[in-house]
Every structure is written in structure tokens, then in C-alpha cells.
Design a protein around this motif. Sequence first.
Motif, PDB file in Angstrom:
ATOM      1  N   MET D 224       0.841  -1.202   0.000  1.00 15.84           N
ATOM      2  CA  MET D 224       0.000   0.000   0.000  1.00 15.84           C
ATOM      3  C   MET D 224       0.876   1.252   0.000  1.00 15.84           C
ATOM      4  O   MET D 224       0.569   2.241  -0.668  1.00 15.84           O
ATOM      5  CB  MET D 224      -0.910   0.007   1.226  1.00 15.84           C
ATOM      6  N   MET D 225       1.960   1.209   0.769  1.00 15.61           N
ATOM      7  CA  MET D 225       2.846   2.375   0.849  1.00 15.61           C
ATOM      8  C   MET D 225       3.508   2.666  -0.500  1.00 15.61           C
ATOM      9  O   MET D 225       3.578   3.821  -0.930  1.00 15.61           O
ATOM     10  CB  MET D 225       3.934   2.120   1.895  1.00 15.61           C
ATOM     11  N   THR D 226       4.007   1.630  -1.171  1.00 20.54           N
ATOM     12  CA  THR D 226       4.768   1.871  -2.415  1.00 20.54           C
ATOM     13  C   THR D 226       3.880   1.961  -3.646  1.00 20.54           C
ATOM     14  O   THR D 226       4.262   2.581  -4.632  1.00 20.54           O
ATOM     15  CB  THR D 226       5.841   0.788  -2.630  1.00 20.54           C
ATOM     16  N   CYS D 227       2.704   1.333  -3.626  1.00 24.23           N
ATOM     17  CA  CYS D 227       1.895   1.225  -4.849  1.00 24.23           C
ATOM     18  C   CYS D 227       0.435   1.621  -4.679  1.00 24.23           C
ATOM     19  O   CYS D 227      -0.349   1.499  -5.623  1.00 24.23           O
ATOM     20  CB  CYS D 227       1.912  -0.212  -5.389  1.00 24.23           C
ATOM     21  N   GLY D 228       0.014   2.087  -3.506  1.00 24.68           N
ATOM     22  CA  GLY D 228      -1.415   2.234  -3.233  1.00 24.68           C
ATOM     23  C   GLY D 228      -2.116   3.350  -3.980  1.00 24.68           C
ATOM     24  O   GLY D 228      -3.335   3.333  -4.111  1.00 24.68           O
ATOM     25  N   HIS D 229      -1.366   4.336  -4.480  1.00 22.55           N
ATOM     26  CA  HIS D 229      -1.993   5.471  -5.163  1.00 22.55           C
ATOM     27  C   HIS D 229      -1.512   5.612  -6.609  1.00 22.55           C
ATOM     28  O   HIS D 229      -1.413   6.721  -7.106  1.00 22.55           O
ATOM     29  CB  HIS D 229      -1.696   6.774  -4.405  1.00 22.55           C
ATOM     30  N   TYR D 230      -1.210   4.473  -7.268  1.00 23.22           N
ATOM     31  CA  TYR D 230      -0.742   4.527  -8.655  1.00 23.22           C
ATOM     32  C   TYR D 230       0.467   5.469  -8.779  1.00 23.22           C
ATOM     33  O   TYR D 230       1.357   5.413  -7.957  1.00 23.22           O
ATOM     34  CB  TYR D 230      -1.881   4.963  -9.606  1.00 23.22           C
ATOM     35  N   ASP D 231       0.403   6.354  -9.802  1.00 31.10           N
ATOM     36  CA  ASP D 231       1.535   7.259 -10.005  1.00 31.10           C
ATOM     37  C   ASP D 231       1.498   8.458  -9.058  1.00 31.10           C
ATOM     38  O   ASP D 231       2.261   9.411  -9.230  1.00 31.10           O
ATOM     39  CB  ASP D 231       1.640   7.708 -11.473  1.00 31.10           C
ATOM     40  N   ASP D 235       4.183  10.520  -3.804  1.00 28.65           N
ATOM     41  CA  ASP D 235       3.790  11.796  -3.239  1.00 28.65           C
ATOM     42  C   ASP D 235       2.948  11.609  -1.981  1.00 28.65           C
ATOM     43  O   ASP D 235       3.129  12.329  -0.992  1.00 28.65           O
ATOM     44  CB  ASP D 235       2.995  12.586  -4.284  1.00 28.65           C
ATOM     45  N   PHE D 236       2.039  10.633  -1.992  1.00 25.98           N
ATOM     46  CA  PHE D 236       1.206  10.395  -0.810  1.00 25.98           C
ATOM     47  C   PHE D 236       2.062   9.921   0.368  1.00 25.98           C
ATOM     48  O   PHE D 236       1.883  10.380   1.504  1.00 25.98           O
ATOM     49  CB  PHE D 236       0.108   9.381  -1.122  1.00 25.98           C
ATOM     50  N   LEU D 282      -6.098  13.410   5.266  1.00 24.39           N
ATOM     51  CA  LEU D 282      -5.147  12.456   5.842  1.00 24.39           C
ATOM     52  C   LEU D 282      -3.804  13.124   6.129  1.00 24.39           C
ATOM     53  O   LEU D 282      -3.119  12.779   7.086  1.00 24.39           O
ATOM     54  CB  LEU D 282      -4.971  11.255   4.903  1.00 24.39           C
ATOM     55  N   ASP D 283      -3.433  14.082   5.284  1.00 20.83           N
ATOM     56  CA  ASP D 283      -2.196  14.835   5.492  1.00 20.83           C
ATOM     57  C   ASP D 283      -2.256  15.580   6.832  1.00 20.83           C
ATOM     58  O   ASP D 283      -1.345  15.478   7.676  1.00 20.83           O
ATOM     59  CB  ASP D 283      -2.028  15.814   4.318  1.00 20.83           C
ATOM     60  N   ILE D 284      -3.367  16.312   7.035  1.00 20.27           N
ATOM     61  CA  ILE D 284      -3.526  17.097   8.279  1.00 20.27           C
ATOM     62  C   ILE D 284      -3.589  16.173   9.496  1.00 20.27           C
ATOM     63  O   ILE D 284      -2.869  16.362  10.486  1.00 20.27           O
ATOM     64  CB  ILE D 284      -4.808  17.965   8.190  1.00 20.27           C
ATOM     65  N   LEU D 285      -4.433  15.115   9.380  1.00 17.89           N
ATOM     66  CA  LEU D 285      -4.621  14.192  10.505  1.00 17.89           C
ATOM     67  C   LEU D 285      -3.302  13.531  10.895  1.00 17.89           C
ATOM     68  O   LEU D 285      -2.933  13.459  12.075  1.00 17.89           O
ATOM     69  CB  LEU D 285      -5.645  13.125  10.107  1.00 17.89           C
ATOM     70  N   SER D 286      -2.571  13.066   9.878  1.00 18.09           N
ATOM     71  CA  SER D 286      -1.311  12.354  10.138  1.00 18.09           C
ATOM     72  C   SER D 286      -0.297  13.279  10.804  1.00 18.09           C
ATOM     73  O   SER D 286       0.457  12.878  11.689  1.00 18.09           O
ATOM     74  CB  SER D 286      -0.771  11.774   8.827  1.00 18.09           C
ATOM     75  N   ARG D 287      -0.288  14.548  10.394  1.00 18.28           N
ATOM     76  CA  ARG D 287       0.654  15.484  11.003  1.00 18.28           C
ATOM     77  C   ARG D 287       0.262  15.832  12.440  1.00 18.28           C
ATOM     78  O   ARG D 287       1.087  15.804  13.345  1.00 18.28           O
ATOM     79  CB  ARG D 287       0.754  16.754  10.151  1.00 18.28           C
TER      80      ARG D 287
END
Lengths: 294, 294, 294, 294
Positions: D224-231, D235-236, D282-287
Motif C-alpha cells: 500500500m505504501m509503495t503502490c497504493g496510489h498509482y503514479d 507523493d502520498f 489524511l495529510d492534516i490528521l497524520s501530522r
Amino acid sequence: MSGRAERGLPADYIPPLASVDPACFGIAVALVDNRVFTAGNAEQAFSIQSISKLFTLTLALGMLGDSLWRRVGREPSGDAFNSIVLLEYERGIPRNPFLNAGSLVVADALLSSARAPRETIGEILRFLRFVAEDDGIAIDPVVAQAEKATGYRNAALANYLSSFGNLTNHPEHVLGVYVHHCAIAMSCRQLAMAGRFLAARGRNPATGHSVVSEERTRRVNALMMTCGHYDGSGDFAFRTGLPSKSGVGGGILAIVPAVASIAVWSPGLNAQGNSLLGIEALDILSRRMCWSVF
Amino acid sequence: MSGRAERGLPADYIPPLASVDPACFGIAVALVDNRVFTAGNAEQAFSIQSISKLFTLTLALGMLGDSLWRRVGREPSGDAFNSIVLLEYERGIPRNPFLNAGSLVVADALLSSARAPRETIGEILRFLRFVAEDDGIAIDPVVAQAEKATGYRNAALANYLSSFGNLTNHPEHVLGVYVHHCAIAMSCRQLAMAGRFLAARGRNPATGHSVVSEERTRRVNALMMTCGHYDGSGDFAFRTGLPSKSGVGGGILAIVPAVASIAVWSPGLNAQGNSLLGIEALDILSRRMCWSVF
Amino acid sequence: MSGRAERGLPADYIPPLASVDPACFGIAVALVDNRVFTAGNAEQAFSIQSISKLFTLTLALGMLGDSLWRRVGREPSGDAFNSIVLLEYERGIPRNPFLNAGSLVVADALLSSARAPRETIGEILRFLRFVAEDDGIAIDPVVAQAEKATGYRNAALANYLSSFGNLTNHPEHVLGVYVHHCAIAMSCRQLAMAGRFLAARGRNPATGHSVVSEERTRRVNALMMTCGHYDGSGDFAFRTGLPSKSGVGGGILAIVPAVASIAVWSPGLNAQGNSLLGIEALDILSRRMCWSVF
Amino acid sequence: MSGRAERGLPADYIPPLASVDPACFGIAVALVDNRVFTAGNAEQAFSIQSISKLFTLTLALGMLGDSLWRRVGREPSGDAFNSIVLLEYERGIPRNPFLNAGSLVVADALLSSARAPRETIGEILRFLRFVAEDDGIAIDPVVAQAEKATGYRNAALANYLSSFGNLTNHPEHVLGVYVHHCAIAMSCRQLAMAGRFLAARGRNPATGHSVVSEERTRRVNALMMTCGHYDGSGDFAFRTGLPSKSGVGGGILAIVPAVASIAVWSPGLNAQGNSLLGIEALDILSRRMCWSVF
């Protein structure tokens, strides 16, 4: 001159083609003065496969004119006959009408005119019988069935073209037309006769009837020169200097403008899927007769 | 017929080329019976750029014969003139000698024979003066300097070829030869004269002296037909039916085998980097004179 | 466990690397509580090669901040470390800063700040000595010289980047910086020490001094996870669950966030150019210690 | 925060997805201590699309174990989700199981175990209901029908895989399974519940029942980390530091190992086909929560 190295191997992905005797070799030369010379297995029917694309293109250009070029290009591809890579980079516009993808677009165009697959196939057959002046030309149902069963790559290409909106009919129907015209069986004599109009400025040299315009004939010949042998086109032009179209059944139709239509057949293929002995024969003939257009 | 849409724009990545007046148009036709016809700016020298590749190839084939084909292919590429993509997929063997990468291999071969860049450039110039029967042909030092300064893409190609072991000389030296032969300046008249041997089965039609063999002439013409206009080669063959070679300076040299060598020049280019008006002129001329080889 | 199959072969394209004894194996683990464990050849210096890209990236981000991301992407490439193909398709913007092309852009950015190649190289060395707290770290001049002599592929990449305007300094100078930072020699102990700030939220755990911000540390670790092993990145993440960066000298630096910085070294490589035994060791260690981030 | 620029646009190639209100936003956080927090439209079912690939992969790994990796890779692709290019270069082995092509191989593997499409789809649904502890999860028949009607690209991929022998069932049947599992509708609450086993080392944290082994859980998270959001995967990972899987329906499932399973949903997409507001959230929550794994 009997080993596999000298003759190549028949195509193995279409089972009925794989069982053809690799020792077969035939040639027929139809001159524009109406003389015909033959040698070897020149009367034996073989699967014309991609050579049929030449005739479907001619037919489609006659019906649609230059509007066909909005859906297919005129450039050599530098890729294998069944590559799908360029289709992605070029948004569903095949590079040229002799690639499988390009020929599927041509089949789709014919299908849109004729309404139904059966009628379209009938029309293609009638055209071939007309230009060859031979009602014995027919489809080999065993080959058609075999290609339909294993033709996943072509099904991928057709669906891919549909995803870009470059097929107007259902992919299954387009594939039906395509598979059947590729399964047409002809002898070298029949094929050489069928190609005469390309050597004779668009006319049947026996009857004088126009098949296509002189200008369109020149253009189809130009496409054969630049794209007729897939990723072996440049090499064939370099060696023989003749426009020609090959098929994986081992046949090649070559045109000597204003002089002759030549059909050769030998089932063993080289790495690009073109008849190894057929190319050899055309190379020798073109040199001996000084038939290169260059 | 004066707008940019009708004429295209001159190449802008080599500054001295960008400043040429886009209204220029010249044509020269050298018949094999030694008559020469000219019109427009036929005596004005322009940068022949990639047309020079035709002459370096002829020279290299004369020196090395067919061993050159171990280092460069003979297939159209379907890619832009300066693409590096195929080089990676094909392990450093350029598709054909008219791509920039292929022409760098040809320059390297010439350099290996002549020992030093200066001598190699001198030899190329001497060959052009010999076939054109004109000692006034020279290199434009401003163009050579400009290309050297901005030629990062060609430097990338040369280094890339070296990384696959397909250059035997230092990339800098090969680039020096390449940049200088591309910077040769010729008028339409000079260029049409220089191309006569390709129309006359390898001989100078005025003197009868052999430049290259008849067979090699045919093969170079075949390469021009399939690869002479980069990714516009198929379209040009389709429209004019003539072997030809274009350059981003706006020049085109076309050959009518056994009939004529034609040079046209107009600096405005189409999307593939070929002279827009030049193609138009050759299309009309080829049709009016029935000069298509097909 | 001594055969070539089990250990792989050292990189052979840089001669001094090829002569390293393939039986070497070293490991050093620097915990954030300041304990350090070592085993095997942990004090022997080896060529860190691409592991240096991690430190030049950190340095460049510190100088330029997020503006660097306008010139280089953050996506895994799915291609080999020295591929030029994507550069053409993506108009000169390398996919990520760990590809050779991406690292050349980083070197160019550092060079623009430091003015001259010598100063830039000095600054990179000073940074490594600072984070490793070890003034013995130095460049191996034999390796630097060898790479300079044979680095045609990198020269191609640099010139190609220049052709798209994505280098601001002369390709030769950028290559000079790049080749020298790749030729830095470090032992496993030195490397593990140098990586501590990535395990300790951006700080030197011994002194508490901040090297980079905590957020930037997380982001560099994320890049190591998705792009650290070229086209073997996904597989390494799958097996070990640790962010890490490999080099063709056979070294790997792996980070266990909040726990440890690990350096392993064994010169035999797998097909993707990563240390075969090094990966094996990290796989076992990560499993035994439950150090996967997942 | 209501304009199109801030929210992106819903996927338009599947008609029922295009008509979803772009103002929707929901989030659900299921902690491994069994608390669940929700906000916004967290109870509204949406089309999970590619998020389903995560669950079919888990199911297939459970049935086949690591033999699945002979038919599909584990590397990020650097290409769009529906690219066919790499398939040609890599001879029918998809780069990873989250690309459409890879997921078709997974569906084929499930189909081979379950015998018939209907049974396979039933098994996938049962698995989702089991891990989410919610029998209300169902397939949206309108979405399934719409995808079937327009899914030429997926049909191309399936036939292409068949042409390389990497599907064992008929492409039509595999597509049937694929289209139906992509058409499963779930709310954020249901999705967050379903993902708990990935946050809790392979177990349902409420019941303690093992869903998959701890090691396999880690590996799926790594993919999921390396391939979960395609191209957009790199960045994710760079922004949030969390393993996650996105779908074109606008949903994202993110995992905080040992802490939480998070589902967000907002139908407006970015250029890579991932939920624009979902990534932002998710960016805000994770930070804020310091939930990055790095």
C-alpha cells in the motif's frame, strides 16, 4: 537448402499454419501485358493473412476516401505487428493501416458501411474475386476458427481502440470481420492476379476497367514500401526496392510499378514474421530483372 | 501565401537559422541529361543540416562497405529525429543512419578512417565539392559555433552511444565532425548538382565517372524513402512517391531515379521539422510530372 | 554460503569496485540511545556510491527547501537507476532524486549555492563528517577517477537534462560534483553514525543538535521507502518494511524510525544492483527485531 | 472551500460515479482499542472501486500464498492505473497487484479457486462482511452494469494478459469478477472497520480472531505504501507517511500500524485519480496526530 536455418519456421501461434509443409515454395509473376509465369507450388492455396489488409485498405479508401486518415496514420511504426505500446502513446490512433490495430480500424470502417459482419466479409471476398478474376477464392474456415479461439492479442487491441472511441462497432463484430479476411486462402497465381491493378496504375490490365484511381494506387504502393513488412519494412525496401505486403502465412505480394505483380509463398518465417525464402526470392528476382523502383 | 500558417516557422533552436527570412523559396532541378532548371532563391546558400547525413552515409559506405550495418539499422523509427528512447531499448544501435544518433555513428566511422576531426571534415567537404562539381561549397562557421554551444541533446546522444561502446572515438571529437558537416551551406543549385549521382545509377551524368555502385545507389535511395523525413517519412512517401532527405534548415533533396535530382528550400517548417513549402512544391511537381516511383 | 550464487557479483563497470573481495561482510547498528553494535568488516571503508544521494538531498533541501521539487519528482520510477527513457517522456524532470538523473539535478542545485565544484564537494564532505562525528571520512580518488573515465551514461544524462534546461551549471561541473560524492568511502560504523539523524527525528541523538526538521526527516525516510532501491524498492519494502538507500558499492543504509540507523555492506549485487547479502541481513534483522514500520 | 479547484471533480468515465454530489465528505477512524470516531457523511455508502483490490489481494494470498508472486510483481510502476505499456515490455506480468492488470490476475486466481464468477463474487463479499463485522455491505448493481458497458480498457488488459497466458479463466469471466468487486458500496464506517486487521497485526482487535498472519499484514501494508496510489504513491507517502489504498469513487483507506484504520471519502479527484480532499484530510490528521510511520 533444406535446413530450418535456411528456410525459417512456419508461424506457430495459429495451429493450422504451423502444420503447413515448410518445404513448399511457389511464385507467380503477372505482367501488365497479361502474361503470367509461375513456378513451384504456385497453384496451392495458402492463408494470405496480413496481405488481406492491402485489399481491405483499398476497399475502405474507395468507400470513405481520405477521411479514413483521420482514424489511422501513414507512418512506419518501428514496432512489431501486434504492439499495443504506440496505441497508448498516440491515444488510440494506429500508426498505419497495416499494423493489426490499424487494420482493425479499417475493418470497422468497412463494417459501418456494410452494416453486418457477414455482409462485410462477403464484400471483401467479392472484391478479391473481382480483381483476381477468379471465383474460386474462399475463406479457410479452420484457420478462421483457430484465430478466433486464440486471438487474445487482437481482442486486446480491438477493446483498446474502443476505449479511445476509435471503433464504432462492437469489438467482437470487428474482430469477426478481421479474423475472416485474414483467413482467406489464395494461391500465388490468384494473388499475383489480384495485385495487377497496383502495377497497372489502378486498372485491370486485361479488361482496362478501373479499380481505383491512379493516384490512390501510387499511395497504396507507397504505404507498402514504408510499412508493408512491419519492423522489417526498411530492410526489405533496402534489399529489393519494391513495394510489397507480407503475411505470416508465408506469402508476399510485391509490385513492380508499370511492370508486374508478383506473389511468392514459402511458410518459413524470419524474426520479423516475414517469409524468409520469399524475401530471398524477391531480392534475387528484383536484382536480376533490375526491377527496383530506385 | 505569406502568413505563418502557410509557410511554417524556421527552426528556432539554432539561433542563426531562426533569423533567415521565411519568405525565401528556391528550387533547382538537375536532369540526368545535364540540363539544370532553377527558380526563386536557387543561388542563395542555406544550412543543409541533416541533408548532409546522406553524403556522410554514402562516403562511409564507400569506405567501410556493409560492415557499417553492424552498428546502425535500416528501419524507420517512428520517433523524432533526436529521440533517445529507442537507443535504450535497442542497446545503443540506432534505428537508421538518418536519425541524429545514427549519423553520429556514421561520423565516428569516418573519423576512424581519417584519424582526426579536421581531416574528416575536410574529406566530407571535398566529397561534396566533387559530386557537385563546385569548389565554392563551405561550412558556415556561425552555424557550427551556434550548434556546438547549444547541442546538449546531441552531446547526450553521443555519450549514450559511447556508454554502449558504439563510438570508437571520443564523443567530443565525433560531435565536432557532426556539427561541422551539418553546418555546410549550399544553394539549391549546388545541392541538386550534388545529388545527381543518386538519380543516375551512381554516376556523375556529366562526366560518366562512378561515385558509388549502382546497387548502393538504389539502397541509399530506399533508405531516403523509408527514413528520410524522420516521423514524417511515411507521409512524404505517400504524398510524393519520391526518395528524399530533409534538413531543419528548410532544404529537401529529392531524387527521381533515372530522371532528376531536385533541391528545394524554404525555411518554414512543419511539426516534424521538415520544410512546409518544400514538401508542397515537391508534391505538386511530382504529380504534374508523374515522377512518383510508384 | 560462499558461492557466487549466494553472494552475487560486485559491480564491474567501475574497475576499482570490481576488485573488492566478495567475501567481505560488515554491519553496524547505531541505536538512538547512542549504543553502537558492529560485526564483521564494520570498520573497513567501502565506496558508498548512491547512498551519498541521501545526504546530498538532505543538504539541498536544507538550502533550497521545497523549491527543489519543481525540478525533480517524488515518485518511484519502475526503471533502472540509469534509465534515460522517462526523462524524454517527462521533459527533463527526473522522477525522483535517487535516480542518477535526479541526483544530478540535486548536485546542480548544490553547485549553484556553493559556486564552484571544489567548494561543493568540500561542503558535502563536511556535512557527512558532521553528522557522522568523524573527520576521517574522505573521497577515494581512484574510484572518482575511474568513474570519470567511464561515465558516458551519466554524461548522457547530464547533457540531456541540460537540453531541457534543468541544469543551470555546465554538465562537466555537475558531473564533477556527482562523481566525487559517489566516490566517498565510509565504513559501516561511519555510515550508521551518519544516518542517526534520520532515526532520531532530525537530531543527533548524542548532542541533541538539530540536523534537519522532524517533518523533513519523515519525508526523506518516505522517499527512501518508495525509491531507495531503484526498481527493487517495492520488493525491499515488502521484505523488510524499512526505509533504506542502497549503493552499487554493496552498502545499504536502513533506518528504523525512533530506534536505529543500520549500515550493512557486502559487495556482491543482485540483478537490480543492490547488495544481495545486505538485503538478506536486513530482512532477517528486521524480522527478528520486529523493526518493520508496518 | 466549495469550488471545483479545491475539491476536484468526480470520475466521469463511470456515469453513476459522475453524478455523486462533490460536496460530500466523510471520515471514520477505527482505533485498535475498538473505539470508532466518525464525522461528516461517514454513514453514506460509496463505490469503493480500487480499494477492493486490497481485500481481493489479502484473500488470494490466503488461498495461494506466495505462489501468487510468480504472476504479479511487487514494484511501483510509475504509470497510470490502466496503462498497458509495461505489460508489453514485461511480457504479461503486471508490476503490482493494485494496477488494474495486476488486480485482474488476482481476480483470476480467486476465480480458479472458487470455480464460478458468482461464487467468487460471493466469497469476496463474505470476506468483507466478516472483517467489517457488517452484513449490510453489498454490490451496487448500477455501478457494476455501467462499468461492464464501458470497460473497454479493462477488457483490453484482460485479453492482453490472456495472450501472455497469465489468465487461466476466460477474460469475460475474470472481468465479471473484477467489475463486481469494484462496484462494492461501503460507508466510511464500514471501510474503517474492514481495515482494522491491517492495523492490528492481522487480527480483528474486537474478537482477537486472526484474519491473516502478522507477517503478511506487514507486507500488504508495504505494498500500500509503495503502490497504493498509482503514479501518486510516492507523493502520498511523502506527505502522510501512511500506507493506504485509494479508489476513483473518492475513498481512501489508510492504516496507522498498531494504532488505527482510517477511511475518508470525498468524490472530487486529483490528476492521478485520487480523492483531493481525502488526501488533504489524511495529510492534516497524520501530522496533527504524529501518525507517520517514519
